[in-house]
Design a protein around this motif. Structure first.
Motif, PDB file in Angstrom:
ATOM      1  N   GLN A  90       8.678  11.500  -4.151  1.00 32.80           N
ATOM      2  CA  GLN A  90       9.159  10.136  -4.368  1.00 32.80           C
ATOM      3  C   GLN A  90       9.958  10.028  -5.659  1.00 32.80           C
ATOM      4  N   GLY A 129      11.501   2.782  -2.787  1.00 28.44           N
ATOM      5  CA  GLY A 129      10.915   3.989  -3.364  1.00 28.44           C
ATOM      6  C   GLY A 129       9.839   3.672  -4.384  1.00 28.44           C
ATOM      7  N   SER A 132       6.708   2.483  -2.582  1.00 29.44           N
ATOM      8  CA  SER A 132       5.988   3.622  -1.999  1.00 29.44           C
ATOM      9  C   SER A 132       5.200   4.359  -3.073  1.00 29.44           C
ATOM     10  N   MET A 133       5.816   4.540  -4.236  1.00 32.66           N
ATOM     11  CA  MET A 133       5.120   5.199  -5.343  1.00 32.66           C
ATOM     12  C   MET A 133       3.916   4.399  -5.796  1.00 32.66           C
TER      13      MET A 133
END
Length: 254
Positions: A90, A129, A132-133
């Motif tokens: 990621q 992103g 998601s992290m």
């Protein structure tokens, strides 16, 4: 991995060039872009700390005797390793997005001039992103919490059993029973250390992600407002389009 990919994000050619262009044209978004770059570099450092703690966990497991606790921790470490690899990917994706965004912004600047930089946020696709992290980090923090609780519970059970056996002996000798078990032992504390340290790294990572999201919010909000430079350009164009005003005619002398 190529040398270009290994280079720090702030040292990438496209990033340096775009920051220079933004600063030369007095764009406040230069600060937000630089902050985003620094946040990604912080995340890389924090992930490196996580990898160090995973190595310590694996070393502890090798030295532990076979037990239900060892089996449980082996599963936890495996799950944490998967989370760390996901975070690595990621972060790499965030770097690629920033570099690609800088390339597109520079191309727009060469074609359209400074007007293309007024909405800089459109060149970067970082929100998904970062989200998601954030999710991966939260999941890893929970794994560390569960491991720490498991270690503490096993230690408490061990000392409770020890207290019970000790009290049996004391009862046979007519002595008063011990009421409190011993606190968490040195071995259990040693085993728990890397899980607590890993959790600290992940908590720091979570904070960095939150700061990065806040910076992205500012960048997107700035894009929704006309910049000062844009307003000046529009005012200049409007002035050029207006017909020149005739000078007032003075009264003839009598």
């Amino acid at each position: 991995m190529s040398k270009a990919k290994q280079r720090r994000l702030a040292e990438q050619k496209e990033v340096r060039e775009l920051l220079a262009v933004l600063k030369e044209n007095n764009y406040s978004s230069a600060k937000d872009l630089l902050a985003a770059v620094r946040h990604v570099e912080e995340l890389e450092q924090q992930l490196a700390g996580t990898m160090e703690q995973l190595a310590a966990m694996r070393q502890n497991l090798q030295e532990m005797q076979k037990s239900p606790l060892k089996s449980a921790l082996q599963k936890t470490v495996h799950a944490l390793e998967e989370k760390a690899e996901a975070l690595r990917g990621q972060i790499a994706a965030l770097k690629e997005n920033i570099i690609e965004g800088c390339k597109q912004a520079l191309a727009g600047f060469k074609e359209q001039g400074t007007a293309s930089l007024d909405n800089l946020a459109r060149f970067f696709h970082l929100r998904q992103g970062l989200a998601s992290m954030q999710k991966t980090t939260e999941s890893a923090i929970q794994l560390d919490n569960q491991a720490i609780k498991k270690i503490e519970a096993v230690s408490a059970e061990y000392h409770e059993a020890g207290k019970h056996l000790k009290n049996v002996g004391r009862a046979l000798m007519g002595k008063e029973a011990v009421q409190e078990a011993k606190p968490m032992g040195k071995l259990a504390k040693t085993i728990a250390v890397p899980y607590k340290a890993d959790r600290a790294c992940l908590l720091a990572m979570r904070g960095t992600i939150q700061k990065a999201i806040s910076g992205l919010d500012r960048l997107e909000q700035a894009a929704q407002k006309p910049s000062i430079l844009q307003a000046m350009r529009e005012q200049s164009e409007k002035a050029k389009a207006e017909p020149p005003k005739e000078a007032p005619v003075k009264n003839a002398e009598r």
